[in-house]
Write a protein that holds these residues in place. Sequence first.
Motif, PDB file in Angstrom:
ATOM      1  N   LEU A   3       9.842  12.391   2.064  1.00  0.00           N
ATOM      2  CA  LEU A   3       9.154  13.473   2.868  1.00  0.00           C
ATOM      3  C   LEU A   3       9.332  14.825   2.136  1.00  0.00           C
ATOM      4  O   LEU A   3      10.662  14.898   1.516  1.00  0.00           O
ATOM      5  N   LEU A   4       8.451  15.631   2.057  1.00  0.00           N
ATOM      6  CA  LEU A   4       8.379  16.757   1.376  1.00  0.00           C
ATOM      7  C   LEU A   4       7.985  17.810   2.260  1.00  0.00           C
ATOM      8  O   LEU A   4       6.767  17.903   2.723  1.00  0.00           O
ATOM      9  N   ARG A   5       8.867  18.927   2.483  1.00  0.00           N
ATOM     10  CA  ARG A   5       8.287  19.884   3.407  1.00  0.00           C
ATOM     11  C   ARG A   5       7.486  20.921   2.655  1.00  0.00           C
ATOM     12  O   ARG A   5       7.790  21.554   1.580  1.00  0.00           O
ATOM     13  N   LYS A   6       6.132  21.260   3.115  1.00  0.00           N
ATOM     14  CA  LYS A   6       5.396  22.061   2.535  1.00  0.00           C
ATOM     15  C   LYS A   6       5.641  23.249   2.192  1.00  0.00           C
ATOM     16  O   LYS A   6       5.459  23.996   1.253  1.00  0.00           O
ATOM     17  N   SER A   7       6.814  23.895   3.263  1.00  0.00           N
ATOM     18  CA  SER A   7       7.127  25.210   2.885  1.00  0.00           C
ATOM     19  C   SER A   7       8.112  25.360   1.677  1.00  0.00           C
ATOM     20  O   SER A   7       8.336  26.549   1.488  1.00  0.00           O
ATOM     21  N   VAL A  65       0.749  -1.124   0.009  1.00  0.00           N
ATOM     22  CA  VAL A  65      -0.043   0.055   0.061  1.00  0.00           C
ATOM     23  C   VAL A  65       1.027   1.086   0.081  1.00  0.00           C
ATOM     24  O   VAL A  65       1.953   1.226   0.671  1.00  0.00           O
ATOM     25  N   LEU A  66       0.343   2.293  -0.778  1.00  0.00           N
ATOM     26  CA  LEU A  66       1.225   3.534  -0.675  1.00  0.00           C
ATOM     27  C   LEU A  66       0.237   4.389   0.043  1.00  0.00           C
ATOM     28  O   LEU A  66      -0.953   4.522  -0.059  1.00  0.00           O
ATOM     29  N   TYR A  67       0.887   4.783   1.306  1.00  0.00           N
ATOM     30  CA  TYR A  67      -0.029   5.918   2.098  1.00  0.00           C
ATOM     31  C   TYR A  67       0.744   7.054   2.149  1.00  0.00           C
ATOM     32  O   TYR A  67       1.760   7.248   2.344  1.00  0.00           O
ATOM     33  N   VAL A  68      -0.114   8.276   1.763  1.00  0.00           N
ATOM     34  CA  VAL A  68       0.195   9.446   1.724  1.00  0.00           C
ATOM     35  C   VAL A  68      -0.533  10.421   2.736  1.00  0.00           C
ATOM     36  O   VAL A  68      -1.791  10.411   2.889  1.00  0.00           O
ATOM     37  N   ASP A  69       0.170  11.195   3.449  1.00  0.00           N
ATOM     38  CA  ASP A  69      -0.469  11.976   4.306  1.00  0.00           C
ATOM     39  C   ASP A  69       0.520  13.263   4.946  1.00  0.00           C
ATOM     40  O   ASP A  69       1.602  13.345   4.811  1.00  0.00           O
ATOM     41  N   THR A 118       5.613  22.233  12.708  1.00  0.00           N
ATOM     42  CA  THR A 118       5.599  23.271  13.667  1.00  0.00           C
ATOM     43  C   THR A 118       4.186  23.867  13.353  1.00  0.00           C
ATOM     44  O   THR A 118       3.256  23.356  12.721  1.00  0.00           O
ATOM     45  N   ARG A 119       4.083  24.958  13.884  1.00  0.00           N
ATOM     46  CA  ARG A 119       2.815  25.683  13.771  1.00  0.00           C
ATOM     47  C   ARG A 119       2.246  26.162  12.603  1.00  0.00           C
ATOM     48  O   ARG A 119       1.204  26.215  12.276  1.00  0.00           O
ATOM     49  N   ARG A 120       3.374  26.699  11.885  1.00  0.00           N
ATOM     50  CA  ARG A 120       3.083  27.087  10.539  1.00  0.00           C
ATOM     51  C   ARG A 120       3.667  26.191   9.413  1.00  0.00           C
ATOM     52  O   ARG A 120       3.571  26.597   8.249  1.00  0.00           O
ATOM     53  N   ASP A 121       4.137  24.851   9.594  1.00  0.00           N
ATOM     54  CA  ASP A 121       4.918  24.193   8.576  1.00  0.00           C
ATOM     55  C   ASP A 121       4.657  22.693   8.949  1.00  0.00           C
ATOM     56  O   ASP A 121       4.140  22.458   9.815  1.00  0.00           O
ATOM     57  N   GLY A 122       4.770  22.171   7.790  1.00  0.00           N
ATOM     58  CA  GLY A 122       4.614  20.535   7.885  1.00  0.00           C
ATOM     59  C   GLY A 122       5.128  19.914   6.684  1.00  0.00           C
ATOM     60  O   GLY A 122       5.706  20.507   5.989  1.00  0.00           O
TER      61      GLY A 122
END
Length: 155
Positions: free
Chosen positions: A49-53, A17-21, A26-30
């Motif tokens: 992992l890919l940092r959203k910011s 299974v490929l699971y993505v979430d 931190t308060r402003r990043d994920g």
Amino acid sequence: MWVGNRSVSDKPVLPIVLYVDGVRTTRRDGVIGFWCCNLITTKRFLIALLRKSETCRCGCRGWCSIVPIFEMIRWSFQAFAQGVFPTTNWSGQHLSEDDGTRFLQAGKAMPCIGALTEIRGDWMEFVSTFGLASWATKTSPCVACFCLKEDMHQY
């Protein structure tokens, strides 16, 4: 696995299974996490992992950052489905001695075959990471049918 009356492979097939979430860091990043899960043992392995910011902001909604991860995952699952260690890297370049263990394993048979059976994540992740329609979309907000937003909860 059997096709008709002949055996395609004597190797065991491992359901994956490929699971993505999204995961808040931190308060402003994920980060967007990509996991591979063995359905037999239920063990989960972090694969990216890919940092959203740090996602691309050229107007592509982050796709310039996400697509290379999807390409790497496709390459990995394709090799696992064939049951042979790849002779090229995910971008198609032939492996060299600098690639270490990958180069030494290239072209050799894997002990089992992997089959991607599911892609899991919450609806928000399917909307943001995979680019599917949101539940707030007026036309076709449902991933299973072509209903309108006002008819979505009428079965």
